[in-house]
Design a protein around this motif. Sequence first.
Motif, PDB file in Angstrom:
ATOM      1  N   TYR A 134       3.235   5.949  -3.373  1.00 32.86           N
ATOM      2  CA  TYR A 134       4.318   6.724  -3.965  1.00 32.86           C
ATOM      3  C   TYR A 134       4.497   6.456  -5.459  1.00 32.86           C
ATOM      4  O   TYR A 134       5.523   6.786  -6.038  1.00 32.86           O
ATOM      5  N   GLY A 135       3.510   5.832  -6.077  1.00 30.82           N
ATOM      6  CA  GLY A 135       3.506   5.667  -7.526  1.00 30.82           C
ATOM      7  C   GLY A 135       4.192   4.427  -8.057  1.00 30.82           C
ATOM      8  O   GLY A 135       4.282   4.252  -9.266  1.00 30.82           O
ATOM      9  N   CYS A 136       4.680   3.574  -7.179  1.00 30.70           N
ATOM     10  CA  CYS A 136       5.324   2.339  -7.641  1.00 30.70           C
ATOM     11  C   CYS A 136       4.256   1.364  -8.130  1.00 30.70           C
ATOM     12  O   CYS A 136       3.110   1.421  -7.709  1.00 30.70           O
ATOM     13  N   LEU A 196      14.063  -4.779   6.357  1.00 34.99           N
ATOM     14  CA  LEU A 196      13.941  -5.080   4.934  1.00 34.99           C
ATOM     15  C   LEU A 196      13.001  -4.088   4.245  1.00 34.99           C
ATOM     16  O   LEU A 196      13.267  -3.635   3.134  1.00 34.99           O
ATOM     17  N   ALA A 197      11.903  -3.719   4.912  1.00 34.89           N
ATOM     18  CA  ALA A 197      10.966  -2.747   4.343  1.00 34.89           C
ATOM     19  C   ALA A 197      11.653  -1.397   4.125  1.00 34.89           C
ATOM     20  O   ALA A 197      11.466  -0.759   3.086  1.00 34.89           O
ATOM     21  N   ARG A 198      12.461  -0.970   5.095  1.00 36.91           N
ATOM     22  CA  ARG A 198      13.207   0.292   4.935  1.00 36.91           C
ATOM     23  C   ARG A 198      14.191   0.204   3.775  1.00 36.91           C
ATOM     24  O   ARG A 198      14.361   1.146   3.011  1.00 36.91           O
ATOM     25  N   MET A 199      14.842  -0.955   3.623  1.00 34.52           N
ATOM     26  CA  MET A 199      15.799  -1.148   2.544  1.00 34.52           C
ATOM     27  C   MET A 199      15.104  -1.103   1.179  1.00 34.52           C
ATOM     28  O   MET A 199      15.616  -0.501   0.237  1.00 34.52           O
ATOM     29  N   ILE A 200      13.936  -1.717   1.073  1.00 31.94           N
ATOM     30  CA  ILE A 200      13.175  -1.707  -0.176  1.00 31.94           C
ATOM     31  C   ILE A 200      12.791  -0.276  -0.537  1.00 31.94           C
ATOM     32  O   ILE A 200      12.956   0.153  -1.686  1.00 31.94           O
ATOM     33  N   CYS A 201      12.299   0.485   0.436  1.00 33.49           N
ATOM     34  CA  CYS A 201      11.919   1.880   0.193  1.00 33.49           C
ATOM     35  C   CYS A 201      13.131   2.707  -0.229  1.00 33.49           C
ATOM     36  O   CYS A 201      13.039   3.540  -1.137  1.00 33.49           O
ATOM     37  N   ARG A 207      15.887   1.662  -1.726  1.00 32.28           N
ATOM     38  CA  ARG A 207      16.327   1.292  -3.078  1.00 32.28           C
ATOM     39  C   ARG A 207      15.369   1.787  -4.151  1.00 32.28           C
ATOM     40  O   ARG A 207      15.778   2.037  -5.285  1.00 32.28           O
ATOM     41  N   LEU A 208      14.081   1.937  -3.812  1.00 34.54           N
ATOM     42  CA  LEU A 208      13.118   2.493  -4.757  1.00 34.54           C
ATOM     43  C   LEU A 208      13.081   4.016  -4.703  1.00 34.54           C
ATOM     44  O   LEU A 208      12.382   4.652  -5.462  1.00 34.54           O
ATOM     45  N   ASP A 209      13.860   4.595  -3.785  1.00 35.90           N
ATOM     46  CA  ASP A 209      13.998   6.041  -3.626  1.00 35.90           C
ATOM     47  C   ASP A 209      12.668   6.696  -3.240  1.00 35.90           C
ATOM     48  O   ASP A 209      12.259   7.703  -3.833  1.00 35.90           O
ATOM     49  N   ILE A 210      11.990   6.099  -2.249  1.00 41.24           N
ATOM     50  CA  ILE A 210      10.781   6.694  -1.690  1.00 41.24           C
ATOM     51  C   ILE A 210      10.977   6.804  -0.176  1.00 41.24           C
ATOM     52  O   ILE A 210      11.907   6.215   0.373  1.00 41.24           O
ATOM     53  N   SER A 211      10.099   7.542   0.493  1.00 40.77           N
ATOM     54  CA  SER A 211      10.265   7.734   1.934  1.00 40.77           C
ATOM     55  C   SER A 211       9.942   6.445   2.692  1.00 40.77           C
ATOM     56  O   SER A 211       9.210   5.582   2.214  1.00 40.77           O
ATOM     57  N   ASP A 212      10.493   6.357   3.902  1.00 42.65           N
ATOM     58  CA  ASP A 212      10.254   5.197   4.766  1.00 42.65           C
ATOM     59  C   ASP A 212       8.819   5.199   5.268  1.00 42.65           C
ATOM     60  O   ASP A 212       8.169   6.241   5.316  1.00 42.65           O
ATOM     61  N   ILE A 213       8.380   4.034   5.685  1.00 43.30           N
ATOM     62  CA  ILE A 213       7.064   3.901   6.279  1.00 43.30           C
ATOM     63  C   ILE A 213       7.150   4.382   7.726  1.00 43.30           C
ATOM     64  O   ILE A 213       8.012   3.937   8.478  1.00 43.30           O
ATOM     65  N   LYS A 238       0.837  -1.198   0.000  1.00 43.13           N
ATOM     66  CA  LYS A 238       0.000   0.000   0.000  1.00 43.13           C
ATOM     67  C   LYS A 238       0.876   1.254   0.000  1.00 43.13           C
ATOM     68  O   LYS A 238       0.599   2.216  -0.721  1.00 43.13           O
ATOM     69  N   HIS A 239       1.953   1.226   0.785  1.00 46.98           N
ATOM     70  CA  HIS A 239       2.896   2.348   0.833  1.00 46.98           C
ATOM     71  C   HIS A 239       3.580   2.545  -0.519  1.00 46.98           C
ATOM     72  O   HIS A 239       3.721   3.672  -0.992  1.00 46.98           O
TER      73      HIS A 239
END
Length: 63
Positions: free
Chosen positions: A13-15, A48-53, A55-61, A8-9
């Motif tokens: 952010y458009g992903c 892992l969720a922070r790392m994914i965000c 690498r996709l260059d979006i803000s953290d959850i 959802k996050h």
Amino acid sequence: MKRYALLKHLRRYGCYLKREGSEHSLWANPVNGAIEAVPRHVEISDKLARMICKRLDISDIKR
């Protein structure tokens, strides 16, 4: 964190979902072209969720 909360996050952010693999889903950020694998587990660690965000260059959850 739950996988659906991360997805959802990412959508917020458009992903978008690029394709499904056997154990991972590939998500892409159309702004910069980054692609990242998201595991198909019900629970995904916060690290892992922070790392994914990142690498996709979006803000953290924010929790």
